[in-house]
Design a protein around this motif. Structure first.
Motif, PDB file in Angstrom:
ATOM      1  N   SER A  51       9.077   1.724  -8.553  1.00  0.00           N
ATOM      2  CA  SER A  51       8.378   1.864  -7.400  1.00  0.00           C
ATOM      3  C   SER A  51       9.352   1.184  -6.401  1.00  0.00           C
ATOM      4  O   SER A  51       9.117   0.209  -6.440  1.00  0.00           O
ATOM      5  CB  SER A  51       7.255   1.953  -7.188  1.00  0.00           C
ATOM      6  OG  SER A  51       6.249   1.612  -6.088  1.00  0.00           O
TER       7      SER A  51
ATOM      8  N   THR B 184       8.322   0.195  -3.498  1.00  0.00           N
ATOM      9  CA  THR B 184       7.178  -0.769  -2.820  1.00  0.00           C
ATOM     10  C   THR B 184       5.920  -1.704  -3.373  1.00  0.00           C
ATOM     11  O   THR B 184       6.585  -2.882  -3.800  1.00  0.00           O
ATOM     12  CB  THR B 184       5.838   0.445  -2.116  1.00  0.00           C
ATOM     13  OG1 THR B 184       5.924   1.351  -3.151  1.00  0.00           O
ATOM     14  CG2 THR B 184       6.484   0.477  -0.607  1.00  0.00           C
ATOM     15  N   VAL B 185       6.158  -1.399  -4.874  1.00  0.00           N
ATOM     16  CA  VAL B 185       5.421  -1.752  -5.467  1.00  0.00           C
ATOM     17  C   VAL B 185       6.204  -2.774  -6.154  1.00  0.00           C
ATOM     18  O   VAL B 185       5.933  -4.728  -6.042  1.00  0.00           O
ATOM     19  CB  VAL B 185       4.774  -1.298  -7.061  1.00  0.00           C
ATOM     20  CG1 VAL B 185       3.634  -1.644  -7.881  1.00  0.00           C
ATOM     21  CG2 VAL B 185       3.714   0.107  -6.235  1.00  0.00           C
TER      22      VAL B 185
ATOM     23  N   ALA C 138       5.774  -6.419   2.651  1.00  0.00           N
ATOM     24  CA  ALA C 138       6.181  -5.096   1.719  1.00  0.00           C
ATOM     25  C   ALA C 138       5.051  -3.931   1.848  1.00  0.00           C
ATOM     26  O   ALA C 138       5.205  -2.874   1.528  1.00  0.00           O
ATOM     27  CB  ALA C 138       6.611  -6.076   0.778  1.00  0.00           C
ATOM     28  N   LEU C 139       4.352  -4.079   1.138  1.00  0.00           N
ATOM     29  CA  LEU C 139       3.256  -3.421   0.726  1.00  0.00           C
ATOM     30  C   LEU C 139       2.410  -2.864   1.851  1.00  0.00           C
ATOM     31  O   LEU C 139       1.861  -3.699   2.315  1.00  0.00           O
ATOM     32  CB  LEU C 139       2.212  -4.053  -0.448  1.00  0.00           C
ATOM     33  CG  LEU C 139       2.333  -4.006  -1.270  1.00  0.00           C
ATOM     34  CD1 LEU C 139       1.542  -4.707  -2.356  1.00  0.00           C
ATOM     35  CD2 LEU C 139       2.465  -2.482  -2.317  1.00  0.00           C
ATOM     36  N   GLY C 140       2.009  -1.929   1.511  1.00  0.00           N
ATOM     37  CA  GLY C 140       1.305  -0.819   2.749  1.00  0.00           C
ATOM     38  C   GLY C 140       0.005  -1.251   2.089  1.00  0.00           C
ATOM     39  O   GLY C 140      -0.983  -0.559   1.738  1.00  0.00           O
TER      40      GLY C 140
ATOM     41  N   LYS D  54      -3.559   8.185  -5.402  1.00  0.00           N
ATOM     42  CA  LYS D  54      -1.916   7.671  -5.809  1.00  0.00           C
ATOM     43  C   LYS D  54      -2.256   8.982  -7.583  1.00  0.00           C
ATOM     44  O   LYS D  54      -1.536   9.589  -7.588  1.00  0.00           O
ATOM     45  CB  LYS D  54      -1.189   6.319  -6.264  1.00  0.00           C
ATOM     46  CG  LYS D  54      -0.036   5.799  -6.347  1.00  0.00           C
ATOM     47  CD  LYS D  54      -0.213   4.661  -6.184  1.00  0.00           C
ATOM     48  CE  LYS D  54       1.286   4.456  -6.349  1.00  0.00           C
ATOM     49  NZ  LYS D  54       1.841   3.012  -6.098  1.00  0.00           N
TER      50      LYS D  54
ATOM     51  N   TRP E 246       7.194   8.929   0.908  1.00  0.00           N
ATOM     52  CA  TRP E 246       6.878   8.649   0.240  1.00  0.00           C
ATOM     53  C   TRP E 246       7.707   7.811  -1.335  1.00  0.00           C
ATOM     54  O   TRP E 246       7.594   8.482  -1.385  1.00  0.00           O
ATOM     55  CB  TRP E 246       5.077   8.309   0.098  1.00  0.00           C
ATOM     56  CG  TRP E 246       4.216   7.060  -0.700  1.00  0.00           C
ATOM     57  CD1 TRP E 246       4.215   5.985  -0.697  1.00  0.00           C
ATOM     58  CD2 TRP E 246       3.626   7.757  -1.970  1.00  0.00           C
ATOM     59  NE1 TRP E 246       3.846   5.163  -1.697  1.00  0.00           N
ATOM     60  CE2 TRP E 246       3.479   6.453  -2.574  1.00  0.00           C
ATOM     61  CE3 TRP E 246       3.566   8.470  -2.499  1.00  0.00           C
ATOM     62  CZ2 TRP E 246       2.377   6.596  -3.405  1.00  0.00           C
ATOM     63  CZ3 TRP E 246       2.525   8.575  -3.447  1.00  0.00           C
ATOM     64  CH2 TRP E 246       2.330   7.685  -4.315  1.00  0.00           C
ATOM     65  N   VAL E 247       7.542   6.462  -1.431  1.00  0.00           N
ATOM     66  CA  VAL E 247       8.209   6.561  -2.688  1.00  0.00           C
ATOM     67  C   VAL E 247       8.457   6.706  -3.895  1.00  0.00           C
ATOM     68  O   VAL E 247       8.857   7.388  -4.896  1.00  0.00           O
ATOM     69  CB  VAL E 247       8.209   4.530  -3.153  1.00  0.00           C
ATOM     70  CG1 VAL E 247       9.359   4.508  -2.210  1.00  0.00           C
ATOM     71  CG2 VAL E 247       7.144   4.955  -3.596  1.00  0.00           C
TER      72      VAL E 247
ATOM     73  N   ASN F  42       4.051   7.834   5.867  1.00  0.00           N
ATOM     74  CA  ASN F  42       4.610   6.315   5.177  1.00  0.00           C
ATOM     75  C   ASN F  42       5.542   6.993   4.774  1.00  0.00           C
ATOM     76  O   ASN F  42       6.497   8.134   4.305  1.00  0.00           O
ATOM     77  CB  ASN F  42       3.678   5.832   3.823  1.00  0.00           C
ATOM     78  CG  ASN F  42       4.150   5.097   3.228  1.00  0.00           C
ATOM     79  OD1 ASN F  42       4.918   4.242   3.730  1.00  0.00           O
ATOM     80  ND2 ASN F  42       3.772   4.216   1.807  1.00  0.00           N
TER      81      ASN F  42
ATOM     82  N   TYR G  15      -3.779   8.208   5.445  1.00  0.00           N
ATOM     83  CA  TYR G  15      -3.194   7.557   6.264  1.00  0.00           C
ATOM     84  C   TYR G  15      -3.905   7.943   7.855  1.00  0.00           C
ATOM     85  O   TYR G  15      -3.856   7.906   9.365  1.00  0.00           O
ATOM     86  CB  TYR G  15      -1.891   7.017   7.564  1.00  0.00           C
ATOM     87  CG  TYR G  15      -1.351   6.572   6.565  1.00  0.00           C
ATOM     88  CD1 TYR G  15      -2.172   4.647   6.341  1.00  0.00           C
ATOM     89  CD2 TYR G  15      -0.566   6.510   5.120  1.00  0.00           C
ATOM     90  CE1 TYR G  15      -0.877   4.170   5.291  1.00  0.00           C
ATOM     91  CE2 TYR G  15      -0.350   6.144   4.773  1.00  0.00           C
ATOM     92  CZ  TYR G  15       0.208   4.924   4.215  1.00  0.00           C
ATOM     93  OH  TYR G  15       0.416   3.950   3.400  1.00  0.00           O
TER      94      TYR G  15
ATOM     95  N   LYS H 103      -6.858   2.299   2.968  1.00  0.00           N
ATOM     96  CA  LYS H 103      -5.641   1.608   4.690  1.00  0.00           C
ATOM     97  C   LYS H 103      -7.414   1.956   5.470  1.00  0.00           C
ATOM     98  O   LYS H 103      -6.616   0.886   6.406  1.00  0.00           O
ATOM     99  CB  LYS H 103      -4.785   2.713   4.327  1.00  0.00           C
ATOM    100  CG  LYS H 103      -4.120   3.355   3.478  1.00  0.00           C
ATOM    101  CD  LYS H 103      -2.719   2.511   2.742  1.00  0.00           C
ATOM    102  CE  LYS H 103      -2.165   2.868   1.962  1.00  0.00           C
ATOM    103  NZ  LYS H 103      -1.193   1.542   0.734  1.00  0.00           N
TER     104      LYS H 103
ATOM    105  N   TYR I 179       3.300   1.141   9.804  1.00  0.00           N
ATOM    106  CA  TYR I 179       4.931   1.006   9.179  1.00  0.00           C
ATOM    107  C   TYR I 179       5.168   1.062  11.013  1.00  0.00           C
ATOM    108  O   TYR I 179       5.249   1.565  11.389  1.00  0.00           O
ATOM    109  CB  TYR I 179       5.648   2.021   8.163  1.00  0.00           C
ATOM    110  CG  TYR I 179       4.125   1.794   7.287  1.00  0.00           C
ATOM    111  CD1 TYR I 179       4.351   0.518   6.366  1.00  0.00           C
ATOM    112  CD2 TYR I 179       3.759   3.222   6.489  1.00  0.00           C
ATOM    113  CE1 TYR I 179       3.596   0.794   5.176  1.00  0.00           C
ATOM    114  CE2 TYR I 179       3.314   3.131   5.643  1.00  0.00           C
ATOM    115  CZ  TYR I 179       2.797   2.206   4.906  1.00  0.00           C
ATOM    116  OH  TYR I 179       1.940   1.981   3.720  1.00  0.00           O
TER     117      TYR I 179
ATOM    118  N   ARG J 117      11.142  -0.479   6.049  1.00  0.00           N
ATOM    119  CA  ARG J 117      10.228  -0.765   6.505  1.00  0.00           C
ATOM    120  C   ARG J 117       9.165  -2.074   6.753  1.00  0.00           C
ATOM    121  O   ARG J 117       9.489  -2.599   5.922  1.00  0.00           O
ATOM    122  CB  ARG J 117       9.446   0.183   5.776  1.00  0.00           C
ATOM    123  CG  ARG J 117       7.934   0.683   5.926  1.00  0.00           C
ATOM    124  CD  ARG J 117       7.417   1.170   4.979  1.00  0.00           C
ATOM    125  NE  ARG J 117       6.713   0.102   3.638  1.00  0.00           N
ATOM    126  CZ  ARG J 117       5.927   0.675   3.046  1.00  0.00           C
ATOM    127  NH1 ARG J 117       5.573   2.155   2.858  1.00  0.00           N
ATOM    128  NH2 ARG J 117       5.255  -0.188   2.799  1.00  0.00           N
TER     129      ARG J 117
HETATM  130  N1  GLU Z   1       1.271   3.043  -0.287  1.00  0.00           N
HETATM  131  C1  GLU Z   1       2.098   1.557  -0.127  1.00  0.00           C
HETATM  132  C2  GLU Z   1       3.416   1.616   0.662  1.00  0.00           C
HETATM  133  O1  GLU Z   1       3.621   2.327   0.493  1.00  0.00           O
HETATM  134  C3  GLU Z   1       1.292   0.698  -1.806  1.00  0.00           C
HETATM  135  C4  GLU Z   1       2.547   0.940  -2.634  1.00  0.00           C
HETATM  136  C5  GLU Z   1       2.392   2.151  -3.336  1.00  0.00           C
HETATM  137  O2  GLU Z   1       1.170   2.904  -3.632  1.00  0.00           O
HETATM  138  O3  GLU Z   1       3.862   2.532  -3.199  1.00  0.00           O
HETATM  139  O4  GLU Z   1       3.357   0.160   0.191  1.00  0.00           O
END
Ligand code: GLU
Length: 387
Positions: free
Chosen positions: A15, A17-18, A38-40, A101, A125-126, A175, A206, A236, A322, A363
């Motif tokens: 991922s 983001t992670v 970086a991380l939301g 998630k 989203w990723v 996102n 969100y 969030k 974001y 982002r």
């Molecule tokens: N949702 C948050 C983000 O986009 C946390 C990480 C993830 O789940 O992708 O940063």
């Protein structure tokens, strides 16, 4: 013995983001001061009354399994909230407590089969695409356009639908773009879903972070509740990312198979975390408003800084936390993000992590203090001036 991963893992990368969050953590562990965009995740602490409810649950021995769908009082509170705030009248039987998630993943596992197509926003989203792939399906990216404010318009969705389409994913606020979709967007997508008999997965994590416009749940539109799985959670809006508590709302017929996946994977959400989540919903909501106001202030600041830097062009996002600026440098976003982390010690997520439509963007999660936003922007400007 050679290690051979399962075929379903082919083409599934980490991922974006992670991974950036992990890289930041590693740098920090080596003593480097990293500014994290970086991380939301909110920089705020979880409100005290929520922590106290979980601590009290621990002290009183509430440390065992719960029902797979979650504790009844939390499911009832989520059902009541969904009816009141989202226009989705439902019973506690139509609620599953699960990390948001995982809930999305469970929904994919339950309803997406070999060869099924799932329409996903790009940039989006990723994890949507990889989750569809892991379930055996094929993500069909809908390329969103900056000139439409990155809205997933019915016209774009209609072009992506095929006889194999099984599900449409909508995510508003979005996102990574922060876009809030309009009533007309949702009505048009609902028409397509009804005409073609499709499922909709609506990711509303969100939902409480809408600065301009208003939040709409697609399940509240005529004839949509029966075909919509709504996902949301506490991470969030209540600064509870590490708690891993969220929920799905879906009609009984859809909830059964999802609960079966939950029973064979998570069993149930962490017991005492559920008690904290209950306090979040039942307790005072001024903490949510305070964080919301602060996020709005930060949005205005970061968008102003980005646009005055001469390095970026950034729309004013209407929701989430974001900013998704387009940069002028002719470099891949992954390279830029990695260099900004290693050389300027600012973590952010490359736009390409969110799909091909995100290339050329970065982002920035502005859920960070004003002081860090200022320092981070200074460091980004200096470094990008050099690149
Ligand atoms: N949702 C948050 C983000 O986009 C946390 C990480 C993830 O789940 O992708 O940063």
């Amino acid at each position: 013995m050679g290690i051979r991963v399962a075929p379903r893992m082919r083409g599934v990368a980490e991922s974006g983001t992670v991974r950036m969050g992990n890289l930041e953590r590693e740098l920090r562990a080596r003593g480097v001061q990293v500014i994290s965009f970086a991380l939301g995740e909110p920089d705020f602490d979880t409100p005290a009354h929520i922590k106290e409810a979980a601590a009290e649950a621990l002290r009183s021995g509430f440390t065992h399994y719960t029902a797979s769908r979650g504790i009844p009082e939390l499911r009832a509170a989520i059902a009541e909230k969904s009816a009141r705030e989202n226009g989705i009248p439902c019973t506690p039987d139509e609620v599953l407590v699960t990390p948001a998630k995982l809930g999305i993943y469970e929904a994919m596992m339950a309803f997406v089969g070999e060869g099924d197509e799932v329409i996903v926003p790009d940039p989006g989203w990723v994890s949507y695409g990889p989750m569809v792939g892991l379930a055996g399906g094929r993500p069909v990216n809908v390329r969103l356009r900056e000139e439409d404010d990155f809205r997933m318009t019915p016209e774009l969705v209609a072009m992506a639908v095929s006889p194999r389409t099984r599900m449409i994913i909508v995510n508003s606020p979005s996102n990574p773009t922060g876009t809030v979709m309009t009533g007309a967007d949702f009505r048009g997508i609902a028409d397509i879903a009804r005409d073609r008999d499709l499922l909709v997965l609506s990711d509303e994590i969100y939902e409480k972070l809408v600065y301009d416009g208003r939040h709409i749940s697609i399940a509240s539109l005529d004839g949509m509740q029966e075909r919509t799985i709504t996902s949301s959670g506490f991470s969030k809006s209540y600064a509870m990312t590490g708690w891993r508590v969220g929920w799905l709302v879906a009609p009984k017929a859809l909830m059964g198979p999802i609960d079966t996946i939950q029973q064979h994977s998570l069993t149930c959400c962490t017991s005492f975390a559920q008690k904290g989540a209950l306090a979040a919903l039942k307790g005072p909501q001024d903490c949510v408003t305070r964080m919301f106001e602060e996020f709005r202030r930060r949005r205005d600041y970061i968008v102003g800084r980005l646009n005055s830097s001469g390095l970026f062009e950034c729309r004013r996002p209407s929701g989430a936390f974001y900013a998704f600026p387009r940069y002028h440098l002719k470099r891949p976003s992954l390279e830029l993000a990695e260099r900004l982390l290693s050389e300027a010690h600012v973590g952010l997520t490359p736009g390409s992590a969110f799909g091909a439509g995100g290339e050329g963007y970065l982002r920035i999660s502005y859920a960070n203090s004003m002081e860090n936003l200022g320092k981070g922007m200074d460091a980004i400007e200096q470094a990008m001036g050099r690149f």
